[in-house]
Design a protein around this motif. Sequence first.
Motif, short mmCIF file in Angstrom:
data_model
loop_
_atom_site.label_atom_id
_atom_site.label_comp_id
_atom_site.label_asym_id
_atom_site.label_seq_id
_atom_site.Cartn_x
_atom_site.Cartn_y
_atom_site.Cartn_z
N THR A 77 0.83 -1.21 0.00
CA THR A 77 0.00 0.00 0.00
C THR A 77 0.86 1.26 0.00
O THR A 77 0.58 2.24 -0.71
CB THR A 77 -0.94 0.00 1.22
N GLY A 78 1.93 1.25 0.82
CA GLY A 78 2.83 2.40 0.85
C GLY A 78 3.51 2.64 -0.49
O GLY A 78 3.59 3.79 -0.97
N LYS A 79 3.96 1.56 -1.14
CA LYS A 79 4.60 1.71 -2.46
C LYS A 79 3.60 2.24 -3.49
O LYS A 79 3.92 3.15 -4.27
CB LYS A 79 5.16 0.37 -2.93
N ARG A 80 2.39 1.68 -3.48
CA ARG A 80 1.39 2.10 -4.46
C ARG A 80 0.99 3.57 -4.25
O ARG A 80 0.81 4.32 -5.22
CB ARG A 80 0.15 1.20 -4.33
N THR A 81 0.90 4.00 -3.00
CA THR A 81 0.57 5.41 -2.71
C THR A 81 1.66 6.34 -3.23
O THR A 81 1.38 7.38 -3.84
CB THR A 81 0.38 5.60 -1.20
N ALA A 82 2.93 5.98 -2.95
CA ALA A 82 4.04 6.82 -3.41
C ALA A 82 4.07 6.90 -4.94
O ALA A 82 4.31 7.98 -5.52
CB ALA A 82 5.35 6.26 -2.88
N ILE A 83 3.80 5.76 -5.61
CA ILE A 83 3.80 5.76 -7.08
C ILE A 83 2.66 6.61 -7.61
O ILE A 83 2.81 7.39 -8.57
CB ILE A 83 3.72 4.31 -7.60
N ASP A 84 1.46 6.46 -6.99
CA ASP A 84 0.30 7.24 -7.46
C ASP A 84 0.55 8.74 -7.35
O ASP A 84 0.09 9.52 -8.20
CB ASP A 84 -0.94 6.87 -6.65
N ILE A 113 3.76 4.73 5.77
CA ILE A 113 2.68 5.26 4.92
C ILE A 113 1.61 4.20 4.71
O ILE A 113 0.40 4.47 4.74
CB ILE A 113 3.25 5.76 3.58
N GLY A 114 2.04 2.95 4.50
CA GLY A 114 1.07 1.87 4.34
C GLY A 114 0.25 1.63 5.59
O GLY A 114 -0.94 1.28 5.52
N LYS A 115 0.85 1.83 6.78
CA LYS A 115 0.10 1.66 8.03
C LYS A 115 -1.00 2.70 8.19
O LYS A 115 -1.96 2.50 8.93
CB LYS A 115 1.05 1.75 9.23
N MET A 116 -0.86 3.84 7.50
CA MET A 116 -1.90 4.87 7.59
C MET A 116 -3.25 4.36 7.11
O MET A 116 -4.30 4.86 7.52
CB MET A 116 -1.50 6.08 6.74
N LYS A 117 -3.23 3.36 6.22
CA LYS A 117 -4.50 2.82 5.70
C LYS A 117 -5.37 2.28 6.82
O LYS A 117 -6.60 2.30 6.74
CB LYS A 117 -4.19 1.72 4.69
N TYR A 118 -4.75 1.79 7.88
CA TYR A 118 -5.49 1.16 8.98
C TYR A 118 -5.63 2.07 10.19
O TYR A 118 -5.98 1.62 11.27
CB TYR A 118 -4.79 -0.14 9.38
N ARG A 119 -5.33 3.36 10.03
CA ARG A 119 -5.45 4.29 11.14
C ARG A 119 -6.46 5.38 10.82
O ARG A 119 -6.76 5.65 9.66
CB ARG A 119 -4.09 4.95 11.44
N SER A 120 -6.95 6.01 11.87
CA SER A 120 -7.89 7.12 11.71
C SER A 120 -7.36 8.34 12.42
O SER A 120 -6.73 8.23 13.48
CB SER A 120 -9.27 6.76 12.28
N SER A 121 -7.59 9.51 11.87
CA SER A 121 -7.24 10.78 12.50
C SER A 121 -8.53 11.52 12.81
O SER A 121 -9.19 12.04 11.91
CB SER A 121 -6.35 11.61 11.56
N TYR A 122 -8.93 11.48 14.12
CA TYR A 122 -10.19 12.10 14.53
C TYR A 122 -11.37 11.51 13.75
O TYR A 122 -12.26 12.22 13.32
CB TYR A 122 -10.14 13.62 14.36
N GLY A 123 -11.33 10.20 13.49
CA GLY A 123 -12.41 9.56 12.76
C GLY A 123 -12.24 9.59 11.25
O GLY A 123 -13.02 8.98 10.53
#
Length: 509
Positions: free
Chosen positions: A291-298, A312-322
């Motif tokens: 996910t991190g690689k794909r985000t950087a490429i996009d 960056i890939g771990k961000m997919k599974y986190r929330s910031s204030y919902g």
Amino acid sequence: MNVIIAIVSLIIGGLLTWFATRFLSKKQRAKRIKEYEKETEVIKKNKMLEVKEKFIQLKAELEKQVTARNAKIQSVETKLKQREALINQRQDDLQRKNYEIEAIKENLATQISVVEKKQQDLEKMHQREIEHLEAISGLSAKDAKDRLIESLKDEAKTDAASFINEIMEEAKMTANSEAKKIVIQSIQRVATETAIENSVTVFPIESDEIKGRIIGREGRNIRALEAATGIEIIVDDTPEAIVLSGFDPVRREIARLALHQLVQDGRIHPARIEEVVSKVRKQVEEEVIETGKRTAIDLGIHGLHPDLIRLIGKMKYRSSYGQNLLQHARETANLCATMASELGLNPKKARRAGLLHDIGKVPDDEPELPHAVLGMKLCEKYKEKPDICNAVGAHHDETEMQTMIAPIVQVCDAISGARPGARREIVEAYIKRLNDLEQLAMSYPGVINTYAIQAGRELRVIVGADKINDKDVESLSTEIAKKIQDEMTYPGQVKITVIREIRSVSYAK
């Protein structure tokens, strides 16, 4: 035996005498007979003496045995007498206590009767006082009560009317402010539902029979799955569905994928559960990196450190204030690039800083630092350029802005999070509280894993059986509870469960 030998000797002597009398002369026979009789008499006396000695020995042995048995019997009789005396003493004590109890009962009954009598006297005095007051005032108690109610009604109506007028005047003056509060409350109500939805995952199943297999005999399967993933698995009457509850989305995803594989495979037991969870955890880690690689490429960002790509890939599974953290970072990166282009700045640097600005929210450890400062330190650690590091650290004004990219990142971060329903502060505080609970328990020696479940109302602490014994388990749970009380703020109460488990694993080959 000696008697038999004596009899045999007599018989032999008789036979010899008979032979002697048959083949010898009369004198010789008489002489031989006398000799044989003397020898026989001597042998008889000797044997009788031996028999007497043997008899005396047997008698002495029997007397010793009888003496020993008598001593044992005497000892048993003494013990029985002592027990009998102890029983008699206890009976006397019990009888004395019964007498004391009866006396206490009688005393209590007397006191109760006295209290009841005093209560009756008090009621009579109260009634007399009421009658006296009625005679003085010329009104009955009911009439006085009605008059008091009427006067209070009139006074309350007057006060209420003046109060309503004041409220109306104040409402006219603060109408705009109140309208804004109502809008904000409406946004927060919508965000609440989103936050609750983000803390659970519904796992669909084909039939309720699978629920029983997932639970296992005496619940061992579901306990093993909860221990391996740190997620609470709720199996209720909901048809064809199981709820996975936990504040960490990565753990929930691992639990969901592990359940999916276990149900498809059909083999569900504790050893298989641990094996599948371990495999799924590796798969999720690979998915995070992908996910991190794909985000950087996009986004057209190159040259990122592998550890930054994983974060960056771990961000997919986190929330910031919902709000999903990866979507927020991508949106901020695109906004930064657009704004930098309009201002004639480098859009690539702005996009890079926008993507990395919240990297401090997904670290592998949880130091006590603001996420902006932590993100700046991570960027410095992985050799990002100084202007990027400054933009990441200054987007919440924790550090001084030194480049033009920094205010762009700050503004774009606010734009991404400002849309209605995008964020809710209480969700972030809730997740931080659960993380703090787990980290607090992990600070104690001997603790292997910690899992906050039941929406933070329970903390399960798994300790090493070789490091902490059974006696220390209770003191550890007490110490953790006291530390949570002293250092944290939370609603209701938190149940601390310390688990000490010994496992022995062997393989038959």
